[in-house]
Design a protein around this motif. Sequence first.
Motif, short mmCIF file in Angstrom:
data_model
loop_
_atom_site.label_atom_id
_atom_site.label_comp_id
_atom_site.label_asym_id
_atom_site.label_seq_id
_atom_site.Cartn_x
_atom_site.Cartn_y
_atom_site.Cartn_z
N GLY A 187 39.43 39.66 60.03
CA GLY A 187 40.09 38.39 60.23
C GLY A 187 41.26 38.28 59.27
O GLY A 187 41.51 39.18 58.47
N GLN A 188 41.98 37.17 59.32
CA GLN A 188 43.14 36.97 58.47
C GLN A 188 42.80 36.41 57.10
O GLN A 188 43.62 36.43 56.20
N GLY A 189 41.59 35.91 56.94
CA GLY A 189 41.14 35.41 55.66
C GLY A 189 41.25 33.91 55.52
O GLY A 189 42.07 33.26 56.17
N THR A 190 40.42 33.35 54.64
CA THR A 190 40.47 31.93 54.32
C THR A 190 40.35 31.78 52.81
O THR A 190 39.54 32.44 52.17
N GLN A 191 41.17 30.92 52.23
CA GLN A 191 41.23 30.76 50.79
C GLN A 191 40.08 29.91 50.26
O GLN A 191 39.82 28.82 50.77
N VAL A 192 39.44 30.41 49.22
CA VAL A 192 38.40 29.67 48.51
C VAL A 192 38.83 29.56 47.05
O VAL A 192 39.08 30.57 46.40
N THR A 193 38.94 28.34 46.56
CA THR A 193 39.33 28.12 45.18
C THR A 193 38.27 27.27 44.48
O THR A 193 37.95 26.18 44.94
N VAL A 194 37.74 27.79 43.38
CA VAL A 194 36.71 27.09 42.62
C VAL A 194 37.29 26.73 41.26
O VAL A 194 37.66 27.60 40.48
N SER A 195 37.37 25.45 40.98
CA SER A 195 37.92 24.98 39.72
C SER A 195 36.82 24.77 38.70
O SER A 195 35.67 24.47 39.05
N SER A 196 37.16 24.91 37.43
CA SER A 196 36.19 24.71 36.35
C SER A 196 36.20 23.29 35.84
O SER A 196 35.26 22.83 35.22
N GLN A 223 34.74 22.20 43.11
CA GLN A 223 34.47 22.30 41.69
C GLN A 223 33.34 23.28 41.44
O GLN A 223 32.51 23.54 42.31
N ALA A 224 33.31 23.85 40.25
CA ALA A 224 32.24 24.76 39.88
C ALA A 224 30.89 24.08 40.07
O ALA A 224 30.73 22.91 39.72
N GLY A 225 29.95 24.82 40.64
CA GLY A 225 28.64 24.26 40.93
C GLY A 225 28.52 23.70 42.32
O GLY A 225 27.41 23.39 42.78
N GLY A 226 29.63 23.56 43.01
CA GLY A 226 29.63 23.01 44.35
C GLY A 226 29.30 24.05 45.41
O GLY A 226 29.02 25.21 45.10
N SER A 227 29.34 23.62 46.66
CA SER A 227 29.00 24.49 47.78
C SER A 227 30.09 24.49 48.83
O SER A 227 30.88 23.55 48.94
N LEU A 228 30.12 25.55 49.60
CA LEU A 228 31.08 25.70 50.68
C LEU A 228 30.45 26.58 51.75
O LEU A 228 29.72 27.51 51.43
N LEU A 248 28.84 27.60 43.17
CA LEU A 248 30.09 28.34 43.06
C LEU A 248 30.63 28.38 41.64
O LEU A 248 30.49 27.42 40.88
N LYS A 249 31.24 29.50 41.31
CA LYS A 249 31.82 29.73 40.00
C LYS A 249 33.32 30.00 40.15
O LYS A 249 33.76 30.46 41.20
N PRO A 250 34.10 29.76 39.11
CA PRO A 250 35.54 30.05 39.19
C PRO A 250 35.83 31.49 39.59
O PRO A 250 36.82 31.75 40.28
N GLU A 251 34.99 32.43 39.18
CA GLU A 251 35.19 33.82 39.53
C GLU A 251 34.95 34.13 41.00
O GLU A 251 35.20 35.25 41.45
N ASP A 252 34.45 33.15 41.75
CA ASP A 252 34.29 33.31 43.20
C ASP A 252 35.61 33.06 43.93
O ASP A 252 35.70 33.29 45.14
N THR A 253 36.61 32.61 43.23
CA THR A 253 37.91 32.30 43.83
C THR A 253 38.54 33.53 44.45
O THR A 253 38.53 34.62 43.87
N GLY A 254 39.10 33.36 45.64
CA GLY A 254 39.77 34.46 46.31
C GLY A 254 39.91 34.18 47.79
O GLY A 254 39.47 33.15 48.29
N VAL A 255 40.53 35.12 48.48
CA VAL A 255 40.63 35.03 49.93
C VAL A 255 39.41 35.74 50.52
O VAL A 255 39.16 36.90 50.21
#
Length: 125
Positions: free
Chosen positions: A116-125, A13-18, A86-93
């Motif tokens: 690398g092949q990439g890892t998906q990051v999805t940030v929801s609002s 979620q937005a505001g969270g960490s990864l 984290l913000k929704p605009e941070d979403t991406g591979v």
Amino acid sequence: QVHLAESGGGLVQAGGSLRLSCAASGGVFSLLKMGWFRQAPGKEREFVAHISRTALTTNYADSAKGRFTISRDNAKNAVYLQMNALKPEDTGVYYCAAGTKIVGPITQASWYDFWGQGTQVTVSS
């Protein structure tokens, strides 16, 4: 040949960490400059962060500065990206990249030699 493998992506979620990890094999890890890039759907791959061989120098995109931290552990052949607020605009591979050249434009994807092949990051609002 250097091989890179990202992990740690997920849905937050937005505001969270990864925390993303990148494991390297092949070559001498301590000789590699390491970077993180990301690519959102329909967008070009963009620079996020870079760290020098000895970790004495770090660089961040304006969008990441103050929220993201890049680090490396040469004993573990790994580089990390701690992402906070984290913000929704941070979403991406998110991609891990390694460069062997001494100098160059480290914010440009074309400068890096291995990916690398990439890892998906999805940030929801």
